[in-house]
Scaffold this active site. Structure first.
Site, mmCIF file in Angstrom:
data_model
loop_
_atom_site.group_PDB
_atom_site.id
_atom_site.type_symbol
_atom_site.label_atom_id
_atom_site.label_comp_id
_atom_site.label_asym_id
_atom_site.label_seq_id
_atom_site.Cartn_x
_atom_site.Cartn_y
_atom_site.Cartn_z
ATOM 1 N N GLY A 105 -5.183 -1.610 4.158
ATOM 2 C CA GLY A 105 -4.981 -0.463 4.255
ATOM 3 C C GLY A 105 -5.874 0.450 3.739
ATOM 4 O O GLY A 105 -5.844 1.523 3.761
ATOM 5 N N PHE B 58 0.396 -4.108 -1.670
ATOM 6 C CA PHE B 58 0.657 -3.522 -2.684
ATOM 7 C C PHE B 58 1.014 -4.714 -3.958
ATOM 8 O O PHE B 58 1.969 -4.489 -4.795
ATOM 9 C CB PHE B 58 2.163 -3.031 -2.545
ATOM 10 C CG PHE B 58 1.978 -2.159 -1.286
ATOM 11 C CD1 PHE B 58 1.048 -0.975 -1.139
ATOM 12 C CD2 PHE B 58 2.798 -2.071 -0.139
ATOM 13 C CE1 PHE B 58 1.196 -0.220 0.021
ATOM 14 C CE2 PHE B 58 2.689 -1.489 1.022
ATOM 15 C CZ PHE B 58 1.811 -0.705 0.918
ATOM 16 N N GLU C 216 -4.435 2.450 -7.303
ATOM 17 C CA GLU C 216 -3.137 2.726 -7.870
ATOM 18 C C GLU C 216 -2.855 3.700 -8.623
ATOM 19 O O GLU C 216 -1.980 4.189 -9.138
ATOM 20 C CB GLU C 216 -2.990 1.238 -8.608
ATOM 21 C CG GLU C 216 -2.997 0.066 -7.834
ATOM 22 C CD GLU C 216 -3.318 -1.177 -8.576
ATOM 23 O OE1 GLU C 216 -2.526 -1.718 -9.020
ATOM 24 O OE2 GLU C 216 -4.508 -1.703 -8.771
ATOM 25 N N PRO D 271 -14.645 9.500 0.923
ATOM 26 C CA PRO D 271 -13.494 10.652 0.661
ATOM 27 C C PRO D 271 -12.477 10.815 1.500
ATOM 28 O O PRO D 271 -11.353 10.941 1.070
ATOM 29 C CB PRO D 271 -14.353 11.822 0.613
ATOM 30 C CG PRO D 271 -15.762 11.663 1.238
ATOM 31 C CD PRO D 271 -16.077 10.235 1.263
ATOM 32 N N ALA E 158 -9.745 -3.114 -7.981
ATOM 33 C CA ALA E 158 -11.023 -3.603 -8.205
ATOM 34 C C ALA E 158 -11.831 -3.919 -7.055
ATOM 35 O O ALA E 158 -12.947 -4.286 -7.329
ATOM 36 C CB ALA E 158 -10.928 -4.506 -9.416
ATOM 37 N N LYS F 99 -15.099 3.184 -9.609
ATOM 38 C CA LYS F 99 -13.916 2.998 -10.169
ATOM 39 C C LYS F 99 -12.833 2.729 -9.173
ATOM 40 O O LYS F 99 -13.278 3.053 -7.863
ATOM 41 C CB LYS F 99 -13.499 3.981 -11.137
ATOM 42 C CG LYS F 99 -14.399 4.526 -12.169
ATOM 43 C CD LYS F 99 -13.745 5.369 -13.153
ATOM 44 C CE LYS F 99 -14.863 5.863 -14.291
ATOM 45 N NZ LYS F 99 -14.004 7.012 -15.172
ATOM 46 N N GLY F 100 -11.723 2.224 -9.455
ATOM 47 C CA GLY F 100 -10.797 1.969 -8.429
ATOM 48 C C GLY F 100 -9.899 3.083 -8.280
ATOM 49 O O GLY F 100 -9.687 4.192 -8.966
#
Lengths: 755, 163
Positions: A482, A254, A721, A648, A523, A717-718
């Site tokens: 994770g 994190f 977060e 997914p 990223a 894309k990320g």
């Protein structure tokens, strides 16, 4: 030696269930079996021969100096080998307080007797057993000369930082904000407080360090192996190649394991001092100081809107805090650059310095606190304009990025609002607050928030190989904290080589491998994924060159028509019946293998022409006990669009996890800092509240289709977060809708809801 | 002085000569018996990562002094899969993505198996959530955990399931 995931066959068949092949498929985690059997080895699970145990003694004051330590008492304890203090700490090649670039953070490595925050390491006890080391650390009974600390945003001198976040300006504006507010029909001015938060990954920072000849062998969790290796090499005057770090699994990061932390270096120093391998694991309480946190903010939003509700001005100001000895400023205002259209926007900052450990990146740094304040303020404006909060957001939808004026590389946010609202059942929501009750008489409220997070790219390298037996090897020093790196990168690797995923050995989690960049900024998949993509393409190009130039190959002369790699074969693009296996090409060429290298960066000719972000919409239902003020987030639906989805199954988990962080931001987590002592009063998992299973009864994440031709060739894309953003505001807005009370302090205290 | 301790761990009898009475069951397993599946997340009984079964009941191994479980039967995550076959709870955790980083997972699974023994078949998600709320997951894999336990419970009670 590279880390390869040891996947074994079980009675159930392959260790992971496959539902198709490679990118886009919901493959279950390749490391799943290791994790459910306890066989996945985290740093603290290592126990090399001759291991000694280290325990840190940490400061109980926030500012001052250590005036005395009872080293004799600790050393007299049976099993204690040595006590490391500033007096005998082995020499370093670099001052831990040196700062050669903004992201080289100062560390506390027993360089002197100063104390600059509570829980700062002040000594390390090394012993034959963990029990003896722990007892030894307690026996040190430190004495301090304490000074009065600066502990809260109300303390200390206010200044304007030179930059915030990762080099963003501390004051930035487009248009005339003051004129926009002066000429507005509706105005909102409100101040929102967010607390200090601690990452609290389930795995405490840990290191097992061993000096081997002139090098170092280390097990420690890292979100940035190459940076950690460079930092260690610099501190100890070693060549980077002399430092080997293994980090196949992180027990959560994190952001807290993005930068090497001081305690990890203390483990290395302790190993040097006693000439044995040493294990040093932080206690939970010791994680509230030397390993980073999210700084508190006080954000003031001033919004103006015209008679129809269209925003005429947005001013988002953040006051935050860094430590007294280093710089990191939570860039909470910057989210207002992106989300809502307004002809005038200003973001500004000021800050104070506190006697805390230096704050750092924590999941959605800047965006998380910024989003809850902005989404609350937008909701307040919607109410002032008498509009439905979703309709209000659609009215102020940004067709281009408001601050930069750039077009978005892609933006399926409208679809997110639509699909999320439909799934949630938003239609028919009463405009007025405190009008819905459930059958038990609990107040019910519905809220919405817009989610957004930049689509970033950093630099990375990868290496790919196809062997004569037809198998592929792909290597990059990626990090699995994770998010599913072992699986998602293997999927990208397999596609890049035209192989089945089970025909590729994917190697990661080791500092000897090519630099995969950092697992941060959401990223990692895009960055290291593109390096893998290029490495695979380089191998295939080499194979194609061999085949097309050889008249014995069915691909001879394919030339301009080109070839495509699929299922371990190269095929003519214009006639897929003509082709041959990778093995056949290598056999004929007499080669054992072919190798390709790839890299990625935030480049490309059009890189700067677009605003690149993932988007989403989160809808929340809360129930509030009207007598007790107790809040429960009963239902959340998030719809997110983040370009191409590699897996997914895993991406849904990232969204759901982020949404839980959003619930936590709005309702649960907060470090309570004692203003007199500067200590965190709730430095444990009993009183620092993170959501438990029963706190989040119903969650749903919708993956909205989106194609992005600009972010990178893979269109990724990320996703790590964005789930935090939007969610926190949606919950806060639902609390207002349930109660009619607008609380501007987070987490929302229940006493504020009793009216 | 040393203290002799006899335990059955994952079906195997172990006799340990313990040189220190302060050793917890968790540290005994991890640092002396080489069973590192159970994790130390807090050492205070607040996170559940160290959950093991002692005589069939869930305990926080970090709060249990090793000497107090002399003669007991201890089941850790390493002993759950039998003959190379995953336990239905383990398989369901994979199928439902009931974890991300995996650090809390051994504790979650042991807690789920213990809960099933306490409560019988678990069909009500709310009961599962409540019964597993002593096991923190900072990654936020709770939805998958709940689905996994519900599914595994169906399989174990002979009602089928999708895992």
């Amino acid at each position: 030696m590279a880390e390869t995931l040891p996947i074994r066959e079980t009675a159930q068949g392959s260790a992971h269930a496959r539902h198709g092949s490679n990118i886009g498929q919901p493959v279950t985690r390749r490391d799943g079996e290791l994790k459910v059997t306890g066989a996945a080895r985290y740093a603290a699970d290592h126990r090399p021969p001759g291991l000694a145990y280290a325990a840190m003694a940490v400061s109980t004051v926030a500012r001052g100096r250590v005036a005395g330590l009872d080293v004799a008492a600790a050393k007299a304890h049976p099993g204690v080998i040595e006590v490391m203090t500033p007096a005998n700490r082995p020499a370093l090649a670099q001052d831990p307080d040196a700062k050669h670039h903004p992201f080289m953070f100062r560390m506390d490595l027993l360089q002197n007797d100063r104390v600059r925050y509570a829980n700062q390491p002040i000594a390390v006890v090394i012993a034959e057993t963990l029990e003896a080391a722990t007892e030894g650390a307690a026996l040190l009974a430190p004495r301090y000369e304490a000074e009065a600390p600066a502990a809260t945003l109300a303390d200390g001198e206010v200044f304007v930082p030179r930059a915030v976040g990762v080099g963003s300006p501390a004051d930035l504006a487009v248009g005339d904000v003051e004129a926009g507010i002066a000429g507005a029909v509706h105005r909102v001015m409100a101040t929102y407080d967010t607390p200090a938060q601690y990452h609290n990954a389930m795995e405490p920072h840990a290191i097992v360090a061993e000096w081997t000849g002139d090098g170092l062998s280390i097990d420690t969790p890292s979100q940035g192996l190459a940076m950690a290796r460079g930092r260690i090499a610099g501190l100890f005057g070693l060549k980077p190649e002399a430092v080997a770090i293994r980090s196949p699994f992180l027990g959560g990061g994190f952001g807290s394991k993005g930068m090497l932390s001081g305690p990890q270096v203390l483990g290395i120093l302790a190993a040097r001092l006693v000439g044995r391998p040493v294990k040093l694991v932080l206690s939970r309480a010791q994680m509230y100081g030397p390993v980073g946190h999210r700084a508190p903010t006080r954000q003031t939003l001033r919004l103006g809107a015209d008679g129809e509700g269209r925003l005429t001005a947005v001013h988002h100001h953040t006051r935050t805090a860094s430590s007294r000895f280093d710089d990191f400023f939570e860039a909470a205002s910057d989210v207002s650059h992106t989300v809502y259209a307004s002809p005038a926007i200003r973001t500004s900052y000021d800050a104070v310095r506190l006697d805390t450990g230096t704050p750092l990146f924590m999941r959605a740094p800047g965006e998380a606190p910024g989003s809850i304040a902005l989404e609350s303020a937008i909701d307040e404006m919607a109410a002032a304009c008498g509009m439905d909060p979703l309709a209000y957001r659609l009215l102020n939808y940004a067709e281009t990025e408001p601050m930069s004026g750039k077009p978005f590389s892609s933006k399926a946010l409208r679809a997110c609002y639509e699909e999320g609202a439909r799934r949630f059942g938003w239609e028919g929501r009463p405009l007025a607050p405190r009008t819905m009750r459930d059958e038990q008489g609990l107040l019910v409220g519905w809220g919405v928030g817009t989610a957004t997070f930049p689509a970033l790219m950093f630099e990375a390298q990868a290496r790919a190989v196809i062997r004569r037996d037809g198998r592929g090897i792909v290597e990059t020093g990626a990090h699995d904290m994770g998010q599913g790196a072992w699986t998602a990168f293997a999927q990208i690797a397999a596609d890049s080589l035209g192989l089945d995923i089970d025909a590729v050995d994917f190697r990661a989690g080791h500092s000897d491998l090519p630099d995969a960049g950092i697992a941060g900024g959401s990223a990692h998949t895009a960055t290291a994924g593109m390096a893998i993509h290029h490495a695979g393409a380089a191998v295939i190009a080499r194979l194609a060159e061999l085949a097309m130039g050889d008249e014995r190959s069915p691909l001879f002369g394919a030339g301009n028509a080109g070839v495509v790699a699929r299922g371990g074969r190269l095929l003519r693009r214009d006639d897929e019946t003509r082709g041959e296996t990778f093995s056949a090409i290598l056999d004929r060429a007499g080669l054992a293998e072919v190798e390709g290298k790839g890299s990625s960066s935030d480049g490309g000719p059009a890189a700067g022409d677009y605003a690149k972000h993932a988007h989403g919409a989160v809808f929340a239902e809360v129930k509030v006990d009207p007598d007790l003020g107790q809040v429960r987030a009963t239902r959340l639906v998030g719809a997110f669009a983040a370009g191409r989805i590699v897996n997914p199954h895993l991406v849904r988990s990232q969204y759901l996890g982020g949404m839980i962080w959003g619930v936590s931001f709005a309702l649960h987590e907060k470090a309570v800092v004692d203003p007199r002592t500067g200590r965190v009063l709730n430095a444990d998992l009993g009183e620092y509240h993170v959501p438990v299973n029963a706190d989040v009864p119903s969650l749903e994440a919708i993956l909205v289709a989106e194609e992005d031709p600009h972010v990178n060739a893979l269109g990724i894309k990320g996703v790590g977060e964005i789930g935090v953003t939007g969610s926190a505001g949606a919950v806060a807005n639902a609390v207002w809708h349930a109660t009619g009370v607008r609380v501007r302090q987070f987490p929302i205290p229940i006493e504020a809801l009793i009216v | 002085m040393t203290h002799s301790l006899t335990l059955t761990v994952n079906g195997e009898e172990k006799t340990v000569a313990l040189d220190d009475p302060r050793v917890t069951l968790l540290d005994l397993l991890r640092e002396r018996l080489g069973l590192t599946g159970a994790k130390k997340g807090c050492d205070r009984g607040q996170c559940g990562a160290c959950t093991v079964l002692v005589d069939g009941r869930r305990v926080n191994a970090c709060l249990t002094l090793a000497l107090t479980v002399d003669g007991s039967d201890v089941l850790t995550i390493e002993g759950v899969a039998r003959n190379g076959s995953l336990h239905p709870v383990q398989a369901a955790f994979i199928a439902h993505d009931g974890f991300q980083c995996g650090f809390c997972t051994p504790g979650q699974i042991m807690s789920a198996i213990g809960l099933m023994a306490e409560a019988g078949p678990l069909d009500d998600p709310e009961r599962i959530r409540e019964g597993l709320s002593g096991n923190l997951c900072r990654c936020g894999a709770y939805a998958g955990i709940t689905e996994a336990v519900r599914d595994a419970s169906k399989i174990l009670s002979g009602k089928g399931g999708a895992a």
